[in-house]
Write an enzyme that holds these catalytic residues in place. Structure first.
Site, PDB file in Angstrom:
ATOM      1  N   ASP A 268      12.064 -17.207  -1.921  1.00 53.88           N
ATOM      2  CA  ASP A 268      11.183 -16.116  -2.091  1.00 53.88           C
ATOM      3  C   ASP A 268      10.358 -16.692  -3.411  1.00 53.88           C
ATOM      4  O   ASP A 268      10.810 -17.290  -4.300  1.00 53.88           O
ATOM      5  CB  ASP A 268      11.787 -14.581  -2.291  1.00 53.88           C
ATOM      6  CG  ASP A 268      10.844 -13.623  -1.857  1.00 53.88           C
ATOM      7  OD1 ASP A 268      11.234 -12.546  -1.441  1.00 53.88           O
ATOM      8  OD2 ASP A 268       9.570 -14.000  -2.058  1.00 53.88           O
TER       9      ASP A 268
HETATM   10  C1  GLC Z   1       6.931 -11.451  -1.977  1.00 61.16           C
HETATM   11  C2  GLC Z   1       7.848 -11.047  -0.768  1.00 61.16           C
HETATM   12  C3  GLC Z   1       7.977 -12.080   0.443  1.00 61.16           C
HETATM   13  C4  GLC Z   1       6.520 -12.821   0.301  1.00 61.16           C
HETATM   14  C5  GLC Z   1       6.345 -13.765  -0.881  1.00 61.16           C
HETATM   15  C6  GLC Z   1       4.919 -14.191  -0.753  1.00 61.16           C
HETATM   16  O1  GLC Z   1       7.389 -11.364  -3.227  1.00 61.16           O
HETATM   17  O2  GLC Z   1       9.108 -10.599  -1.180  1.00 61.16           O
HETATM   18  O3  GLC Z   1       8.339 -11.388   1.351  1.00 61.16           O
HETATM   19  O4  GLC Z   1       6.602 -13.439   1.633  1.00 61.16           O
HETATM   20  O5  GLC Z   1       6.536 -13.048  -1.957  1.00 61.16           O
HETATM   21  O6  GLC Z   1       3.758 -13.408  -0.983  1.00 61.16           O
END
Ligand code: GLC
Length: 740
Positions: A268
């Site tokens: 993430d």
């Molecule tokens: C965010 C989210 C994830 C997302 C990523 C990119 O913090 O937790 O679901 O795809 O970052 O935006």
């Protein structure tokens, strides 16, 4: 830059030669689409330098990672989100780049998809969103999310598929398969145990193995094994001492060894915290790291990532060989050959009529009719002169905000617009705001164009709504939550179960002046309804995306017979949930899931607590009758199966779809098991008077629990009961059988 051109020129020449059927040199394997992917990977790896290997396992921009320019291997592009394709952002920013060709279709939020209980809708969803991603030249779709709905306060529940692992497992598979059919990878998320938002970076859920395997892993396992997801996203939280983005148990042992996952684990954004753990514990592609820890870091700091210079130094120092590196590179190249390097890439489509129709159809099929006394619904337009529409959620754009799933849509039809368009001139529609909630209209520079500021007092707003309601034959109140912080929104959890912004007072005032109040709850979460006895009709309207107003109007006036059922329980109060009476929720540090297996209706059954509305509940404009269930044999052998059959009849006056649910009770378990567990469902379409025999094949798998001592799924011999119901609290017929 020159280097890039030279290599691209070489590659292009090679491709032209082959394209012209020239007898000159065959294309090298890594470029030859006729060769098996694994052969192409081997060839590519044999040509890559250490720097090139390191380059492709971490981000180069906010949403892309490097290719191998010298070899003509393109960059890999990812995009949010689960409900539609996020607008292009600047190279190293979260804000949109302001393009004019990246407006999208917002499809219904995944709770609404789950509420259809219809895997055909899931397939349609995946096909549609996959085509939008392909058209926008994105290789990895950062979705779907399948974290379990453990508490109605969970900030991102609207992005997920409800409280039951079996329902989520069935609904996620077609979505994954269809997105990937077009050469876009899904990145199923957030693996695992990301069930709360406020402390998502530092919380450490504490669950035993049975709870982990029986509740929180099944949807991910189905997405990986049956769906074949080509990538998976590590969650922010910790689990048993390691961050989920580099977690030996979750990533190496369970995902890659037990499940045989051959794709890439993507962190993430900002979920990577330790270089050595990132190397050893299964992370393959690092995104979004803030180089000075978890605060917002420097821009363009990509060489400072854990899997960048730091990793290279550890290899050069001899602390690590290239063993782990080669596995990561192999997995990332496999992801590329399946997507960016896919030979016959189709074009996809953006905001096509088919995609708009898909959003409408899935939305209409996901709407849940919760209550309908006096058959107030559907609204009979031939007898209705005036409709009052009350509430901010009748006009507020919901496709913007809420975090990374926020979108920039070509169009969003809100409920008021949808109703006005549907009823036309015949019926007068009045509107009153009723309450003022979230007046923001811009998110990451995407501006809804709405100016919702309204400085009237609550008293004035309610007075206006009451006046409007007095003049109407039917009053529709669109309330609920929205995508603001502490509502249905990433990075914060809700603070309470009750409706915000004084809506309860508004509803109380409206019920004083009309007996025909219909409340439509626009939310991704359950809410408290202290006024439930004085509101004759209630609809769960979800976040339905671009076609929200059209889907809702179709159901409210009866063009579509509602057939959705709840993918999660509506508790009367928070204390009626396992998470809030026996567990901890949304906590920094250790967060004990004290309720264990007893999530959602499993808790209601265990404690004999009546819900406000049950998991699996949903009414129709027609009625259904269930006959007696029969079983093909009373004794089931271990590797055999039994078939439970139940006749279901449409006893009403109009066509309708009914979701028939199969729950299993283990009558002689040697361990604690939930009273019953969903192990099957079928959605049948019945004409008035028509009967269909619904059949469920039950195998040992449906009877098993996870034995954490044997570390295996076990079906114990003894008596089982198959319960067939229209909802988890509405069992119509049951039949028992014995597993030998
Ligand atoms: C965010 C989210 C994830 C997302 C990523 C990119 O913090 O937790 O679901 O795809 O970052 O935006």
């Amino acid at each position: 830059m020159k280097r890039v051109f030279t290599s691209l020129f070489t590659v292009t020449t090679l491709l032209c030669m082959v394209a012209c059927g020239g007898s000159q040199a065959e294309l090298p394997d890594y470029l030859n689409p006729k060769k098996d992917i694994e052969v192409r990977i081997d060839d590519a790896m044999s040509r890559m330098t250490l720097d090139e290997k390191i380059a492709i396992i971490h981000a180069q921009s906010k949403f892309s990672s490097a290719g191998v320019p010298r070899l003509g291997i393109p960059e890999l592009w990812t995009t949010d989100g689960p409900h539609g394709i996020r607008p292009e952002v600047l190279w190293d920013e979260w804000v949109q780049a302001g393009w004019t060709n990246d407006f999208c279709v917002a499809f219904p939020a995944l709770t609404a998809l789950a509420a259809t209980w219809n895997t055909e809708m899931s397939a349609l969803y995946g096909k549609s969103i996959g085509e939008e991603a392909r058209y926008r030249e994105k290789d990895v779709l950062l979705g779907p999310g399948v974290n379990i709905y453990r508490s109605p306060l969970g900030g991102r529940n609207f992005e997920y598929m409800g409280e039951d692992p079996y329902l989520a497992s069935r609904m996620v598979v077609p979505y994954v398969q269809q997105v990937q059919k077009i050469g876009v990878a899904t990145c199923v998320k957030h693996y695992a145990l990301n069930n709360a938002e406020t402390f998502r970076h530092t919380t450490e859920p504490v669950v035993d193995d049975r709870t982990l395997y029986e509740i929180y892993l099944p949807a991910f396992k189905a997405a990986v094994i049956e769906g074949g997801s080509w990538s998976i996203m590590g969650a922010y939280n910790l689990f048993r001492g390691e961050h989920a983005c580099h977690n030996d148990l979750l990533l190496n042992k369970i995902l890659k060894e037990e499940w045989g996952f051959d794709g890439a684990v993507i962190s993430d954004w900002g979920g990577t915290h330790d270089t050595r753990e990132a190397i050893k514990n299964g992370l393959d592609l690092e995104f979004g790291t803030w180089t000075d820890g978890l605060t917002m870091g420097k821009t363009n700091s990509y060489d400072l990532y854990h899997l960048a210079d730091a990793y290279k130094k550890l290899i050069e120092s001899g602390e690590f060989t290239t063993k782990e590196l080669d596995d990561k590179v192999r997995r990332v190249l496999r992801l590329m050959y399946r997507t960016s390097m896919k030979a016959d890439k189709p074009n996809g489509a953006l905001v096509s009529d088919e995609h708009i129709a898909a959003a409408y159809t899935i939305g209409a099929e996901g709407i849940v009719l919760l209550k309908n006394e006096k058959n107030l619904l559907p609204i009979d337009l031939s007898k209705t002169k005036t409709i009052a529409v009350i509430g901010e959620n009748a006009i507020k754009m919901m496709t913007i905000g809420g975090g990374s799933s926020s979108l920039k849509v070509k169009k969003e039809v809100n409920p008021l617009e949808g109703l006005r368009k549907r009823v036309g001139k015949d019926v007068e529609i009045l509107y009153a705001r009723g309450y003022v909630g979230d007046t923001t209209s811009v998110y990451k520079r995407v501006d809804s164009g709405q100016r919702l500021a309204d400085d009237r007092s609550e008293k004035e707003l309610i007075a206006e709504a009451v006046e409007v309601a007095k003049r109407a034959d039917v009053v529709l109140m669109f309330g609920g939550l929205n995508k603001a912080k502490k509502q249905d929104c990433e990075s914060t959890d809700r603070a309470e179960l009750g409706l915000p912004y004084g809506q309860d007072q508004l509803i109380a005032a409206l019920t004083e002046v009309t007996d025909n109040l219909i409340y439509i709850n626009i939310s991704g979460n359950a809410v408290a309804m202290p006024w439930i006895d004085s509101v004759p009709a209630i609809v769960q309207g979800w976040y339905l995306g671009s076609e929200a107003g059209n889907s809702l109007a179709a159901v409210l006036v009866g063009d579509v017979n509602p057939s959705g059922k709840l993918p999660f329980t509506f508790p009367v109060q928070l204390a009626d949930t396992g998470a809030h009476s026996m567990g901890e929720f949304s906590k920094d540090g250790e967060e004990h899931y004290g309720e264990g297996l007893l999530v959602g209706y499993r808790w209601n059954d265990a404690k004999d607590i009546d819900p406000l509305f049950a998991f699996g509940h949903g009414l129709s404009y027609t009625t259904f009758e269930y006959g007696e269930a029969t079983v093909s044999r009373k004794k089931m052998s271990r590797d055999g199966s039994v078939t439970v059959t139940v006749p279901v009849t449409n006893t009403g006056k109009r066509q309708g779809k009914e979701i028939v649910q199969l729950y299993i009770t283990d009558c002689q378990a040697s361990v604690m098991r939930p009273v019953k567990e969903l192990k099957g469902f079928a959605k049948v379409d019945l004409a008035p008077g028509q009967t269909k025999k619904v059949k469920f094949e039950i195998t040992a798998e449906h009877l098993s629990f996870f034995d954490d001592k044997q570390h295996a799924w076990v079906a114990e011999p003894g008596e089982f009961e198959a319960l067939i119901g229209a909802a988890s609290d509405d069992i119509r017929t049951a039949v028992s059988f014995t597993l030998k």
